[in-house]
Design a protein around this motif. Sequence first.
Motif, PDB file in Angstrom:
ATOM      1  N   VAL A  34      35.444 -30.652  25.755  1.00  6.51           N
ATOM      2  CA  VAL A  34      34.358 -30.123  24.933  1.00  6.51           C
ATOM      3  C   VAL A  34      34.580 -30.415  23.450  1.00  6.51           C
ATOM      4  O   VAL A  34      35.646 -30.105  22.912  1.00  6.51           O
ATOM      5  N   PRO A  35      33.563 -30.959  22.774  1.00 10.28           N
ATOM      6  CA  PRO A  35      33.667 -31.134  21.325  1.00 10.28           C
ATOM      7  C   PRO A  35      33.329 -29.826  20.624  1.00 10.28           C
ATOM      8  O   PRO A  35      32.852 -28.873  21.247  1.00 10.28           O
ATOM      9  N   GLY A  36      33.548 -29.792  19.345  1.00 13.54           N
ATOM     10  CA  GLY A  36      33.160 -28.633  18.559  1.00 13.54           C
ATOM     11  C   GLY A  36      33.333 -28.956  17.093  1.00 13.54           C
ATOM     12  O   GLY A  36      33.942 -29.964  16.734  1.00 13.54           O
ATOM     13  N   VAL A  37      32.807 -28.106  16.263  1.00 12.44           N
ATOM     14  CA  VAL A  37      32.992 -28.267  14.829  1.00 12.44           C
ATOM     15  C   VAL A  37      34.276 -27.563  14.413  1.00 12.44           C
ATOM     16  O   VAL A  37      35.058 -28.083  13.632  1.00 12.44           O
ATOM     17  N   ALA A  38      34.508 -26.371  14.974  1.00 10.94           N
ATOM     18  CA  ALA A  38      35.701 -25.601  14.624  1.00 10.94           C
ATOM     19  C   ALA A  38      36.116 -24.734  15.804  1.00 10.94           C
ATOM     20  O   ALA A  38      35.277 -24.339  16.622  1.00 10.94           O
ATOM     21  N   PHE A  39      37.403 -24.447  15.858  1.00 10.66           N
ATOM     22  CA  PHE A  39      37.980 -23.589  16.890  1.00 10.66           C
ATOM     23  C   PHE A  39      38.965 -22.645  16.211  1.00 10.66           C
ATOM     24  O   PHE A  39      39.490 -22.962  15.143  1.00 10.66           O
ATOM     25  N   ASP A  40      39.230 -21.519  16.857  1.00  9.43           N
ATOM     26  CA  ASP A  40      40.308 -20.673  16.360  1.00  9.43           C
ATOM     27  C   ASP A  40      41.455 -20.682  17.367  1.00  9.43           C
ATOM     28  O   ASP A  40      41.366 -21.330  18.426  1.00  9.43           O
ATOM     29  N   LEU A  41      42.520 -19.980  17.049  1.00  6.06           N
ATOM     30  CA  LEU A  41      43.708 -19.986  17.896  1.00  6.06           C
ATOM     31  C   LEU A  41      43.505 -19.252  19.220  1.00  6.06           C
ATOM     32  O   LEU A  41      44.340 -19.362  20.117  1.00  6.06           O
ATOM     33  N   ASN A  42      42.405 -18.541  19.361  1.00  4.13           N
ATOM     34  CA  ASN A  42      42.110 -17.826  20.608  1.00  4.13           C
ATOM     35  C   ASN A  42      41.165 -18.600  21.524  1.00  4.13           C
ATOM     36  O   ASN A  42      40.744 -18.080  22.549  1.00  4.13           O
ATOM     37  N   GLY A  43      40.799 -19.820  21.132  1.00  2.00           N
ATOM     38  CA  GLY A  43      39.905 -20.625  21.958  1.00  2.00           C
ATOM     39  C   GLY A  43      38.436 -20.417  21.662  1.00  2.00           C
ATOM     40  O   GLY A  43      37.579 -20.985  22.351  1.00  2.00           O
ATOM     41  N   ASN A  44      38.119 -19.636  20.648  1.00  2.00           N
ATOM     42  CA  ASN A  44      36.720 -19.487  20.263  1.00  2.00           C
ATOM     43  C   ASN A  44      36.259 -20.766  19.578  1.00  2.00           C
ATOM     44  O   ASN A  44      37.053 -21.473  18.962  1.00  2.00           O
ATOM     45  N   ARG A  45      34.974 -21.048  19.704  1.00  2.00           N
ATOM     46  CA  ARG A  45      34.431 -22.332  19.267  1.00  2.00           C
ATOM     47  C   ARG A  45      33.155 -22.140  18.472  1.00  2.00           C
ATOM     48  O   ARG A  45      32.334 -21.296  18.813  1.00  2.00           O
ATOM     49  N   ILE A  46      33.013 -22.956  17.435  1.00  2.54           N
ATOM     50  CA  ILE A  46      31.730 -23.107  16.749  1.00  2.54           C
ATOM     51  C   ILE A  46      31.281 -24.534  17.033  1.00  2.54           C
ATOM     52  O   ILE A  46      32.000 -25.496  16.757  1.00  2.54           O
ATOM     53  N   GLY A  47      30.090 -24.649  17.607  1.00  2.00           N
ATOM     54  CA  GLY A  47      29.529 -25.961  17.887  1.00  2.00           C
ATOM     55  C   GLY A  47      28.624 -26.403  16.748  1.00  2.00           C
ATOM     56  O   GLY A  47      28.780 -25.979  15.600  1.00  2.00           O
ATOM     57  N   TYR A  48      27.655 -27.215  17.099  1.00  2.00           N
ATOM     58  CA  TYR A  48      26.768 -27.786  16.096  1.00  2.00           C
ATOM     59  C   TYR A  48      25.560 -26.896  15.802  1.00  2.00           C
ATOM     60  O   TYR A  48      24.750 -27.221  14.949  1.00  2.00           O
ATOM     61  N   GLY A  49      25.439 -25.808  16.534  1.00  2.00           N
ATOM     62  CA  GLY A  49      24.386 -24.847  16.241  1.00  2.00           C
ATOM     63  C   GLY A  49      23.223 -24.843  17.217  1.00  2.00           C
ATOM     64  O   GLY A  49      22.343 -24.003  17.119  1.00  2.00           O
ATOM     65  N   GLY A  50      23.217 -25.767  18.178  1.00  2.00           N
ATOM     66  CA  GLY A  50      22.112 -25.823  19.130  1.00  2.00           C
ATOM     67  C   GLY A  50      22.313 -24.961  20.365  1.00  2.00           C
ATOM     68  O   GLY A  50      21.363 -24.706  21.104  1.00  2.00           O
ATOM     69  N   GLY A  51      23.534 -24.532  20.626  1.00  2.00           N
ATOM     70  CA  GLY A  51      23.817 -23.682  21.783  1.00  2.00           C
ATOM     71  C   GLY A  51      23.843 -24.399  23.122  1.00  2.00           C
ATOM     72  O   GLY A  51      23.911 -23.755  24.168  1.00  2.00           O
ATOM     73  N   PHE A  52      23.793 -25.735  23.109  1.00  2.00           N
ATOM     74  CA  PHE A  52      23.757 -26.487  24.364  1.00  2.00           C
ATOM     75  C   PHE A  52      24.953 -26.184  25.259  1.00  2.00           C
ATOM     76  O   PHE A  52      24.793 -25.927  26.453  1.00  2.00           O
ATOM     77  N   TYR A  53      26.163 -26.233  24.710  1.00  2.00           N
ATOM     78  CA  TYR A  53      27.361 -26.012  25.521  1.00  2.00           C
ATOM     79  C   TYR A  53      27.461 -24.563  25.997  1.00  2.00           C
ATOM     80  O   TYR A  53      27.835 -24.307  27.145  1.00  2.00           O
ATOM     81  N   ASP A  54      27.135 -23.609  25.143  1.00  2.00           N
ATOM     82  CA  ASP A  54      27.196 -22.204  25.560  1.00  2.00           C
ATOM     83  C   ASP A  54      26.249 -21.944  26.728  1.00  2.00           C
ATOM     84  O   ASP A  54      26.617 -21.296  27.709  1.00  2.00           O
ATOM     85  N   ARG A  55      25.025 -22.458  26.650  1.00  2.00           N
ATOM     86  CA  ARG A  55      24.073 -22.266  27.760  1.00  2.00           C
ATOM     87  C   ARG A  55      24.534 -23.008  29.012  1.00  2.00           C
ATOM     88  O   ARG A  55      24.412 -22.503  30.127  1.00  2.00           O
ATOM     89  N   PHE A  56      25.102 -24.210  28.832  1.00  2.86           N
ATOM     90  CA  PHE A  56      25.614 -24.968  29.974  1.00  2.86           C
ATOM     91  C   PHE A  56      26.724 -24.183  30.671  1.00  2.86           C
ATOM     92  O   PHE A  56      26.714 -24.025  31.893  1.00  2.86           O
ATOM     93  N   PHE A  57      27.690 -23.684  29.895  1.00  4.59           N
ATOM     94  CA  PHE A  57      28.806 -22.960  30.502  1.00  4.59           C
ATOM     95  C   PHE A  57      28.374 -21.629  31.102  1.00  4.59           C
ATOM     96  O   PHE A  57      28.971 -21.167  32.067  1.00  4.59           O
ATOM     97  N   GLU A  58      27.338 -21.031  30.561  1.00  4.19           N
ATOM     98  CA  GLU A  58      26.805 -19.807  31.165  1.00  4.19           C
ATOM     99  C   GLU A  58      26.317 -20.111  32.582  1.00  4.19           C
ATOM    100  O   GLU A  58      26.528 -19.327  33.504  1.00  4.19           O
ATOM    101  N   ARG A  59      25.687 -21.264  32.767  1.00  2.00           N
ATOM    102  CA  ARG A  59      25.226 -21.678  34.100  1.00  2.00           C
ATOM    103  C   ARG A  59      26.399 -21.982  35.030  1.00  2.00           C
ATOM    104  O   ARG A  59      26.248 -21.962  36.243  1.00  2.00           O
ATOM    105  N   CYS A  60      27.561 -22.280  34.451  1.00  2.00           N
ATOM    106  CA  CYS A  60      28.746 -22.632  35.244  1.00  2.00           C
ATOM    107  C   CYS A  60      29.594 -21.411  35.600  1.00  2.00           C
ATOM    108  O   CYS A  60      30.603 -21.551  36.288  1.00  2.00           O
ATOM    109  N   GLU A  65      40.168 -19.902  10.921  1.00  2.00           N
ATOM    110  CA  GLU A  65      39.733 -18.547  11.248  1.00  2.00           C
ATOM    111  C   GLU A  65      38.212 -18.556  11.373  1.00  2.00           C
ATOM    112  O   GLU A  65      37.518 -19.126  10.526  1.00  2.00           O
ATOM    113  N   LEU A  66      37.716 -17.938  12.443  1.00  2.00           N
ATOM    114  CA  LEU A  66      36.280 -17.910  12.700  1.00  2.00           C
ATOM    115  C   LEU A  66      35.764 -16.476  12.646  1.00  2.00           C
ATOM    116  O   LEU A  66      36.521 -15.532  12.878  1.00  2.00           O
ATOM    117  N   PRO A  67      34.470 -16.319  12.379  1.00  2.00           N
ATOM    118  CA  PRO A  67      33.884 -14.979  12.450  1.00  2.00           C
ATOM    119  C   PRO A  67      33.956 -14.460  13.890  1.00  2.00           C
ATOM    120  O   PRO A  67      34.159 -15.235  14.828  1.00  2.00           O
TER     121      PRO A  67
END
Length: 186
Positions: A119-145, A163-165
């Motif tokens: 998975v690509p991303g713009v930023a990640f934190d040390l806990n595996g949280n991710r900020i993508g490009y803002g479209g939510g494509f991957y989050d919705r895809f993984f929700e289906r998975c 560090e991420l919000p």
Amino acid sequence: MTKKEIRKRILDIRKNLDKKIVESSGRKLLEELMKNKITENVKSIFIYVSAKNEVSTYDTIRYLFERDIKVCVPKTYSDGRMDAVEIESFGDLEEGRFGLLEPVSSEVFPLKDIDVAIVPGVAFDLNGNRIGYGGGFYDRFFERCSGHDMKKIGTAYDFQITELPEPEKSDIKMDRVLTIKTDCFY
């Protein structure tokens, strides 16, 4: 910092990366995948086709083709949906939405059969949280998975770890983030 501010800062750095760093990132990613045994005993991998100075996936995709591991890549639609579509060569790709290479075919690969997602991303934190490009494509895809035993592996250059919000309820966490050292100043 807000997600928007983090996106701008990280994408500005990535946009200006030296070409040699981007080119070598593909070899380094494959080495990390092999070192961490992520491609062992898998039958299929969902992987992005890198663009715009992302950590390069071309070496990894070639390696997967050579090992007869099924390669699925994202295909996006204007309704915000993203599917996994199998490709057998780079010739199965064409320029799609956002100027990214996407599969010509629209035949959806069964989500339950995907072992690993890179998975690509713009930023990640040390806990595996991710900020993508803002479209939510991957989050919705993984929700289906959800409910499928798919490992989610983020890829990032070292400067993309920050560090991420607090994550939003819809944000999907990575199981692991492979970090490519850049040896550059930013």
